[in-house]
Design an enzyme around this catalytic site. Sequence first.
Site, short mmCIF file in Angstrom:
data_model
loop_
_atom_site.label_atom_id
_atom_site.label_comp_id
_atom_site.label_asym_id
_atom_site.label_seq_id
_atom_site.Cartn_x
_atom_site.Cartn_y
_atom_site.Cartn_z
N ARG A 106 5.03 -9.04 -5.39
CA ARG A 106 5.52 -8.09 -4.44
C ARG A 106 7.24 -7.89 -4.02
NH1 ARG A 106 3.40 -6.17 1.65
NH2 ARG A 106 2.02 -5.45 0.08
N HIS A 133 2.35 1.52 -5.48
CA HIS A 133 1.32 0.35 -4.70
C HIS A 133 0.11 0.22 -5.06
CE1 HIS A 133 0.20 -2.84 -1.94
NE2 HIS A 133 0.44 -1.87 -0.35
N GLN A 136 -3.35 -0.56 -3.47
CA GLN A 136 -3.95 0.18 -2.26
C GLN A 136 -4.38 1.24 -2.43
OE1 GLN A 136 -2.42 -0.69 1.38
NE2 GLN A 136 -4.59 0.94 1.47
N ASP A 228 1.21 6.79 6.41
CA ASP A 228 2.03 4.91 6.21
C ASP A 228 3.40 5.73 7.30
OD1 ASP A 228 2.96 3.02 5.26
OD2 ASP A 228 3.58 3.64 3.35
N CYS A 269 -2.66 3.36 5.39
CA CYS A 269 -2.34 2.05 4.36
C CYS A 269 -2.52 0.53 5.13
CB CYS A 269 -1.77 2.13 3.15
SG CYS A 269 -0.29 2.39 3.67
N ARG A 297 -9.08 -3.77 0.74
CA ARG A 297 -8.07 -3.94 0.00
C ARG A 297 -8.20 -5.58 -1.27
NH1 ARG A 297 -3.27 -3.85 0.73
NH2 ARG A 297 -2.99 -4.15 -1.69
N1 NVA Z 1 5.68 2.16 2.60
C1 NVA Z 1 5.08 1.34 3.53
C2 NVA Z 1 3.51 0.74 2.87
C3 NVA Z 1 4.01 -1.04 3.41
C4 NVA Z 1 2.12 -1.05 2.68
C5 NVA Z 1 6.63 -0.10 2.79
O1 NVA Z 1 6.09 -0.04 2.04
O2 NVA Z 1 6.69 -0.84 4.05
N1 CP Z 2 -1.28 -2.18 3.15
C1 CP Z 2 -0.03 -3.70 2.24
O1 CP Z 2 0.05 -3.71 2.04
O2 CP Z 2 -0.07 -4.26 3.81
P1 CP Z 2 0.16 -5.78 3.85
O3 CP Z 2 1.82 -5.11 4.17
O4 CP Z 2 -0.12 -6.38 5.28
O5 CP Z 2 0.48 -6.42 2.44
#
Ligand code: NVA
Ligand code: CP
Length: 312
Positions: A106, A133, A136, A228, A269, A297
């Site tokens: 990540r 992502h 997700q 989101d 999400c 998830r």
């Molecule tokens: N768009 C958000 C998704 C978090 C799961 C981010 O990248 O922070």
């Molecule tokens: N939805 C999601 O990816 O959550 P986290 O950022 O907590 O992993």
Amino acid sequence: MNLKGRSFLTLKDFTPEEIMYLLDLAAKLKEQKKQRITGNRLKGKNIALIFEKPSTRTRCAFTIGCIDEGGHPEYLGKDDIQLGYKESVEDTARVLGRMFDGIEFRGFSQDTVEKLAKYSKVPVWNGLTDEYHPTQILADFLTLKEQFHTLKGLKLVFVGDGRNNMANSLMIGASKMGIHFTILAPKSLWPKEDLVSLCLGYAKTSGSIITITEDLEAVSGADAIYTDVWCSMGEEDKAAERIALLKPYQVNTELMKKSGKDSTVFLHCLPAVKGNEVTEEVFEQFADIVFDEAENRMHTIKAVMVATLGNE
Ligand code: NVA
Ligand code: CP
């Protein structure tokens, strides 16, 4: 279906049949977990979890999914390893590939996760980048299947930052799976033209209708309305600008009603900023489904690890 040895970097790399296989496997693993049956499908497998950005769901899903199937997860936070500043991504990948059987990443750049896959030579799973992502989306689609018993022909509307990792990945997944998909966002936050063109190509085959619009009436007929955060991780300095731009796109009771259907569900999400992209009222009304989505998830990420690395 054999996905052994494959990386999971973006849904672009997977056929609709492969995506459906992962969803069915996740549903099976979920059912087994409910009966307290865990397995040994990842026995003897060591899995690296690299996190440049924070996470609750993704980190826990990989950790629990791995341990449930007898594997060993190792968390490598951004201050724990040299990735990208003292050691190149290529060299880190080659080291980890000698020690681990699979790697989750990540972070910021999609290029990093692609390089990790190329140089480690073990399956690499994208746990979120600025662009995509993909894990997700599997959880979102499993949740939609649980609610509607089908994906094909559903209408899914994403409201908010229409060019973030979630909007991009939902568009890819929906256009592959025959879900009609709308991005409802101000023009300055529309997705890149080349990604839209690619998805229109997938949609031709699957029968999806893809719409990108600023018109709030586009939620009419929606089976699911998805939002989101307005500022993704790494964009915190844009908060004031985004709030001003996206305020009309908040998912509130009035917007939910515009679907014209009693059966419309709300998805997120998570994590959510209540009062921004969604009101507390809508969030709480659909909390059971949103937390099913969060739980999913784990089952879907477990399915990805089992399918690409498992002993079966
Ligand atoms: N768009 C958000 C998704 C978090 C799961 C981010 O990248 O922070
Ligand atoms: N939805 C999601 O990816 O959550 P986290 O950022 O907590 O992993």
